[in-house]
Design a protein around this motif. Structure first.
Motif, short mmCIF file in Angstrom:
data_model
loop_
_atom_site.label_atom_id
_atom_site.label_comp_id
_atom_site.label_asym_id
_atom_site.label_seq_id
_atom_site.Cartn_x
_atom_site.Cartn_y
_atom_site.Cartn_z
N PRO A 175 -5.63 4.79 -18.09
CA PRO A 175 -5.32 3.15 -18.02
C PRO A 175 -4.49 2.83 -17.39
O PRO A 175 -4.35 1.63 -17.22
CB PRO A 175 -4.48 3.75 -20.03
N VAL A 176 -4.05 3.96 -15.54
CA VAL A 176 -3.25 4.18 -15.10
C VAL A 176 -4.56 3.36 -13.83
O VAL A 176 -5.06 4.48 -13.35
CB VAL A 176 -2.96 5.35 -15.02
N SER A 177 -4.05 2.08 -13.64
CA SER A 177 -5.39 1.67 -12.30
C SER A 177 -5.39 2.50 -11.09
O SER A 177 -6.26 3.05 -10.64
CB SER A 177 -4.58 0.05 -12.23
N ALA A 178 -4.60 3.35 -10.75
CA ALA A 178 -3.63 4.86 -9.55
C ALA A 178 -5.21 5.77 -9.72
O ALA A 178 -5.36 6.15 -8.89
CB ALA A 178 -2.85 4.72 -9.67
N PHE A 179 -5.39 5.64 -11.05
CA PHE A 179 -5.59 7.33 -11.37
C PHE A 179 -7.88 7.01 -11.68
O PHE A 179 -7.71 7.93 -12.45
CB PHE A 179 -4.87 8.35 -12.47
N ARG A 180 -7.62 5.84 -12.00
CA ARG A 180 -8.99 5.27 -12.26
C ARG A 180 -10.11 6.38 -12.17
O ARG A 180 -11.10 6.98 -12.72
CB ARG A 180 -9.30 3.54 -12.54
N ASP A 181 -10.44 6.21 -11.17
CA ASP A 181 -11.20 6.76 -10.28
C ASP A 181 -10.71 8.54 -9.81
O ASP A 181 -11.93 9.03 -9.95
CB ASP A 181 -11.58 6.60 -8.74
N ILE A 182 -10.14 9.44 -10.86
CA ILE A 182 -9.54 10.25 -10.91
C ILE A 182 -10.09 10.88 -12.15
O ILE A 182 -10.25 12.25 -12.36
CB ILE A 182 -8.14 10.67 -10.59
N ALA A 183 -9.70 9.83 -13.13
CA ALA A 183 -10.19 10.33 -14.38
C ALA A 183 -11.14 10.66 -14.90
O ALA A 183 -11.97 12.27 -15.14
CB ALA A 183 -10.03 9.07 -15.66
N PRO A 184 -12.92 9.94 -14.25
CA PRO A 184 -14.23 10.60 -14.67
C PRO A 184 -14.22 12.41 -13.60
O PRO A 184 -15.19 13.40 -14.43
CB PRO A 184 -14.97 10.47 -13.15
N ILE A 185 -13.43 12.35 -12.93
CA ILE A 185 -13.23 13.89 -11.62
C ILE A 185 -12.36 14.65 -12.92
O ILE A 185 -13.12 16.20 -13.41
CB ILE A 185 -12.96 13.38 -10.88
N ILE A 186 -11.49 14.31 -13.46
CA ILE A 186 -10.59 15.48 -14.92
C ILE A 186 -11.60 15.92 -15.94
O ILE A 186 -11.78 16.69 -16.02
CB ILE A 186 -9.69 14.40 -15.33
N ARG A 187 -12.10 15.01 -16.22
CA ARG A 187 -12.98 14.91 -17.63
C ARG A 187 -14.50 15.82 -17.15
O ARG A 187 -14.90 17.00 -18.05
CB ARG A 187 -14.09 13.70 -17.54
N ILE A 201 1.14 -1.10 -0.16
CA ILE A 201 -0.82 -0.06 -0.33
C ILE A 201 0.92 1.41 0.05
O ILE A 201 0.81 2.19 -0.60
CB ILE A 201 -0.73 0.07 1.33
N ARG A 202 1.92 1.55 1.00
CA ARG A 202 3.12 2.60 1.22
C ARG A 202 3.44 2.31 -0.65
O ARG A 202 3.83 3.65 -0.61
CB ARG A 202 3.94 2.26 1.98
N ARG A 203 3.95 1.55 -0.86
CA ARG A 203 4.80 2.08 -2.33
C ARG A 203 3.93 2.24 -3.31
O ARG A 203 3.59 2.90 -4.19
CB ARG A 203 4.74 -0.06 -3.15
N GLU A 204 2.55 1.76 -3.09
CA GLU A 204 1.33 1.87 -4.11
C GLU A 204 1.21 3.30 -4.29
O GLU A 204 1.01 4.10 -5.39
CB GLU A 204 -0.30 1.51 -4.46
N ALA A 205 1.01 4.31 -3.34
CA ALA A 205 1.01 5.05 -2.89
C ALA A 205 2.06 6.26 -3.10
O ALA A 205 1.70 7.54 -4.25
CB ALA A 205 0.89 5.31 -1.04
N GLN A 206 3.44 5.46 -3.13
CA GLN A 206 4.59 7.00 -3.38
C GLN A 206 4.72 6.18 -5.04
O GLN A 206 4.57 7.58 -5.33
CB GLN A 206 5.52 5.67 -2.75
N MET A 207 4.37 5.70 -5.24
CA MET A 207 4.34 5.32 -6.69
C MET A 207 2.84 6.78 -7.29
O MET A 207 3.44 7.33 -8.84
CB MET A 207 3.60 4.19 -6.95
N GLN A 208 2.20 6.48 -6.61
CA GLN A 208 0.94 7.23 -7.21
C GLN A 208 1.41 8.98 -7.18
O GLN A 208 1.40 9.39 -7.58
CB GLN A 208 -0.10 6.97 -6.51
N GLU A 209 1.86 9.16 -6.12
CA GLU A 209 2.61 10.22 -5.99
C GLU A 209 3.36 11.46 -6.76
O GLU A 209 3.73 11.67 -7.12
CB GLU A 209 3.29 10.89 -4.98
#
Ligand SMILES: [Fe+2]
Ligand SMILES: [Fe+2]
Length: 332
Positions: free
Chosen positions: A236-248, A137-145
């Motif tokens: 396409p980036v799983s870490a950003f999939r729920d952000i994509a509609p906000i951006i749209r 979880i820490r690695r994924e959060a760091q990767m997303q950041e």
């Protein structure tokens, strides 16, 4: 591992009586037990399924503990091994511990000690799994950041007139999110969305993106595509999939007159309604080659006027209250 699920044990012992007694005892304790009487059978079983623990006779025909350890390493298996030994083999059992065995059991078996050893290893394994999950979880959060930072820098390199815009929008949005009692996880998502909301501008022609004057209708139509391009980049980036509609939807208006889909009211994701207001606020209070920045008072005046038209009424109230407490109309 789920503590209620069966612990899978491979019991490898050439002694038929030992196998029968231990298997019966372990099955009675709800463990899932397979038996092997030779090294050949043990390695074949290990190829067929994963085990949580191997209880292995130190004198197993065709497979010493050291062969077994080498086999596990070659196959990339991290299964714990407890060796079963006679008192006469104590030295070898201790050597096995030095070589990575998790523990040893002496014959004749003390079933209490067997139960204790298996439970202890199960607890260790659960703890290791929890640690691995937390690390993941820490690695994924760091990767997303890090990915957010890299993408935001790429966007800023293209859109030189808007340096810092994403970060400011993110911080205003998080303030509103706190006012709306968002959870920390949702605030984090909102911050990522704020930083990346204009990422789609990467796909807009330089002549339009960095035009010093106002855009004409044709250029503005091209510029409006950035919200859809942003969604396309992030989806396409799983870490950003729920952000994509906000951006749209960050340029949708509460009254339905926005873009790209003309959504209105609650049809627009709340996070996108928040970004819409923060985006406007930062844009209007920033200097442009063709106009001076609006003051805080002027910006709040416009937001109050546009409440329910351009902007979500509740989001507007929260924002106005945060920046100008005496103007607040509703308490939240
Ligand atoms: Fe935008
Ligand atoms: Fe923006």
């Amino acid at each position: 591992m789920n503590r209620n699920s069966a612990f899978r044990i491979l019991l490898a012992d050439h002694n038929c009586r030992t196998r029968r007694e231990l298997a019966r005892f372990l099955v009675h304790r709800n463990h899932d037990v397979d038996c092997a009487s030779t090294g050949y059978q043990a390695t074949r079983a290990l190829r067929k399924r994963d085990y949580d623990l191997i209880l292995s006779d130190i004198n197993l025909p065709q497979l010493s503990f050291f062969d077994l350890a080498a086999h596990l390493e070659t196959e990339g298996l991290e299964t714990d091994v407890v060796v079963i030994a006679n008192l006469l083999d104590l030295d070898r059992a201790v050597s096995a511990m030095h070589e990575g065995a998790a523990d040893f059991l002496l014959r004749p078996h003390d079933l209490k000690k067997v139960a204790y050893t298996v439970e202890r290893i199960r607890e260790l394994k659960d703890r290791r799994a929890d640690d691995a999950r937390r690390l993941q979880i820490r690695r994924e959060a760091q990767m997303q950041e890090e990915t957010t930072l890299a993408l935001a820098r790429a966007a800023e390199e293209r859109d030189r007139m808007n340096i810092g815009h994403g970060r400011r929008v993110a911080s205003y949005a998080v303030e509103i999110g706190r006012g709306l009692c968002f959870t920390e996880a949702r605030l984090e998502r909102l911050a990522f969305a704020g930083k990346l909301h204009d990422i789609g501008k990467i796909g807009i022609d330089d002549a339009i993106l960095n035009k010093p004057g106002r855009l004409n209708d044709e250029e503005y139509a091209v510029m409006k595509r950035h919200s859809e391009i942003g969604e396309y980049i992030l989806k396409p980036v799983s870490a950003f999939r729920d952000i994509a509609p906000i951006i749209r939807h960050h340029h949708e208006r509460f009254d339905g007159a926005g873009y790209p889909d003309g959504l209105a009211g609650d049809e627009i994701p709340l996070d996108a309604r928040i970004l819409c207001l923060c985006d406007f606020f930062d844009a209007i209070t920033s200097k442009r080659p063709y106009r001076e920045p609006a003051s805080l008072e002027q910006a709040l005046e416009i937001i109050a006027e546009e409440k329910g038209a351009f902007f979500d009424p509740l989001v507007s109230e929260v924002f106005i209250k945060m920046h100008h407490p005496r103007r607040a109309v509703v308490a939240i």
